[in-house]
Design a protein around this motif. Structure first.
Motif, PDB file in Angstrom:
ATOM      1  N   TRP A  38      39.686  33.962  40.903  1.00  0.00           N
ATOM      2  CA  TRP A  38      38.276  33.592  40.744  1.00  0.00           C
ATOM      3  C   TRP A  38      37.356  34.411  41.649  1.00  0.00           C
ATOM      4  N   GLU A  39      37.936  35.110  42.608  1.00  0.00           N
ATOM      5  CA  GLU A  39      37.124  35.820  43.604  1.00  0.00           C
ATOM      6  C   GLU A  39      36.124  36.806  43.000  1.00  0.00           C
ATOM      7  N   PRO A  40      36.505  37.600  41.952  1.00  0.00           N
ATOM      8  CA  PRO A  40      35.515  38.537  41.382  1.00  0.00           C
ATOM      9  C   PRO A  40      34.218  37.859  40.923  1.00  0.00           C
ATOM     10  N   PHE A  51      31.828  42.488  26.877  1.00  0.00           N
ATOM     11  CA  PHE A  51      32.274  43.819  27.306  1.00  0.00           C
ATOM     12  C   PHE A  51      32.476  43.853  28.818  1.00  0.00           C
ATOM     13  N   VAL A  52      31.519  43.289  29.569  1.00  0.00           N
ATOM     14  CA  VAL A  52      31.662  43.242  31.034  1.00  0.00           C
ATOM     15  C   VAL A  52      32.857  42.375  31.421  1.00  0.00           C
ATOM     16  N   ILE A  94      36.271  43.347  33.676  1.00  0.00           N
ATOM     17  CA  ILE A  94      36.701  42.620  34.878  1.00  0.00           C
ATOM     18  C   ILE A  94      38.137  42.131  34.731  1.00  0.00           C
ATOM     19  N   TYR A  95      38.470  41.514  33.579  1.00  0.00           N
ATOM     20  CA  TYR A  95      39.826  40.972  33.486  1.00  0.00           C
ATOM     21  C   TYR A  95      40.875  42.071  33.285  1.00  0.00           C
ATOM     22  N   THR A  96      40.447  43.249  32.805  1.00  0.00           N
ATOM     23  CA  THR A  96      41.390  44.368  32.740  1.00  0.00           C
ATOM     24  C   THR A  96      41.775  44.832  34.141  1.00  0.00           C
ATOM     25  N   ALA A 119      37.951  34.826  33.291  1.00  0.00           N
ATOM     26  CA  ALA A 119      36.842  35.571  32.688  1.00  0.00           C
ATOM     27  C   ALA A 119      36.308  34.845  31.450  1.00  0.00           C
ATOM     28  N   ALA A 120      37.226  34.310  30.639  1.00  0.00           N
ATOM     29  CA  ALA A 120      36.780  33.589  29.438  1.00  0.00           C
ATOM     30  C   ALA A 120      35.976  32.349  29.809  1.00  0.00           C
TER      31      ALA A 120
END
Length: 280
Positions: free
Chosen positions: A52-54, A222-223, A227-229, A237-238
Motif C-alpha cells: 500500500w506504500e506507493p 493506465f497510471v 504502478i502495479y507493474t 491498485a484496483a
C-alpha cells in the motif's frame, strides 16, 4: 410531517417490527461480508504495508491525481460536450420530415450505438491514431463521442417527442418558423425532460474512459497499470482506482443533481382532493 400517499398503506406495528428485523439482518450481512473480505486480504498478505506504500507516497499520489484522475476527467468532459452536440444534431435530424436527411441520420445513430465502445477505440486508434495520427487520447475521446452521442441522439429525440404536440401547434399558429419552434419551444422543454438521462450518460462516459488502457491512453487505469507493474500490487491498485472512480462519480452525480434541482425543480407530492375539503 409529509402527507401520506394514497398509493401506500401505512405499515402497522407488526410490519414495522418486521422491517426493523430485516434492516438489522441486512446490516449484519454487510458487516459479515466486509469482515470476510478483510480477513481474506489479511490471510493472503494483501494488507502488508509495502503493497500500500506507493499510494501513500506523495510522488505517486500526485501522479494518480494529475496524470490519472485529471486526464480521466478531461477525456470525459471533452467527449460529453462533443457528444451533446452530436446528439442534438442527429436527434433533430431523425425527426426531419425529409427522408434524404432522416434516413442517413438514423443509419449513423444506429450504427454507432450498436458497435461496442472498445472495438470503436481500436478501429479509430489503428486507423488514425498511430504514428503521426491523432494519438491514443483523441482516439478514446472520439470513440466516446460517437457512442455517447448516438445514445444521446435517441434521448433528445424521445425528449422532443415527449413535449405535448399542442406546444408546437400553438407556436406555428403564432407564425413561428420550424427552426424557431424547435430552438425556442421544443428543445428547452425537452432538455428538462431528459436531464436525468443526460446525467446517467455523463456517468457512463466517465467510466468508459477506463477502456483507453487497451491502447495506452492516459487516465486512471493506465497510471494504475504502471504502478502495479512496478510494485506487483494489482489488488491494491484496483481498490485505489475504484475508490477514485466512485468519488469522481459521486461528485459528478451531486453536481448534476444540483443542476437538475435548479433548472427543473423537485417533484412535489401529488395533491389529491378528499371528501369534505382539503388534500391528502
Amino acid at each position: 410531517m409529509s402527507a401520506p400517499s394514497v398509493l401506500f398503506d401505512a405499515p402497522g406495528p407488526r410490519t414495522r417490527a418486521r422491517h426493523r428485523i430485516y434492516s438489522v439482518l441486512g446490516v449484519l450481512a454487510v458487516l459479515a461480508l466486509a469482515a470476510f473480505i478483510v480477513f481474506r486480504f489479511y490471510d493472503r498478505g494483501q494488507l502488508e504495508y509495502r503493497l500500500w506504500e506507493p499510494f501513500l507516497t506523495p510522488k505517486f499520489v500526485r501522479v494518480l491525481l494529475v496524470d490519472g484522475l485529471l486526464k480521466t476527467l478531461q477525456m470525459a468532459a471533452v467527449s460529453i460536450v462533443m457528444a451533446v452536440a452530436f446528439g442534438i444534431l442527429f436527434g433533430i435530424g431523425k425527426l426531419s420530415e425529409h427522408a434524404w436527411l432522416r434516413w442517413p441520420c438514423w443509419l449513423v445513430v444506429e450504427f454507432f450505438r450498436a458497435v461496442p465502445v472498445l472495438l470503436m477505440i481500436y478501429f479509430i486508434y489503428f486507423a488514425y491514431g498511430v504514428g503521426d495520427g491523432i494519438g491514443a487520447y483523441w482516439s478514446v475521446v472520439i470513440a466516446l463521442t460517437l457512442y455517447n452521442g448516438s445514445v444521446l441522439a435517441e434521448v433528445f429525440r424521445a425528449g422532443i417527442l415527449a413535449v405535448p404536440r399542442g406546444q408546437a401547434e400553438a407556436a406555428y399558429a403564432l407564425g413561428m418558423r420550424k427552426t424557431q419552434v424547435m430552438t425556442s419551444i421544443l428543445l428547452p422543454q425537452a432538455v428538462k425532460i431528459m436531464l436525468p438521462a443526460l446525467i446517467s450518460q455523463l456517468v457512463v462516459a466517465l467510466k468508459d474512459t477506463s477502456l483507453g488502457i487497451a491502447i495506452g491512453a492516459p487516465g486512471l487505469t493506465f497510471v494504475g497499470k504502471q504502478i502495479y507493474t512496478e510494485f506487483q500490487n494489482q489488488v491494491q491498485a484496483a481498490v485505489v482506482i475504484a475508490v477514485l472512480y466512485i468519488a469522481a462519480n459521486l461528485v459528478l452525480t451531486a453536481l448534476a443533481t444540483w443542476v437538475q434541482k435548479k433548472f427543473v425543480g423537485e417533484r412535489k407530492p401529488l395533491a389529491v382532493p378528499v371528501v369534505g375539503g382539503g388534500t391528502l
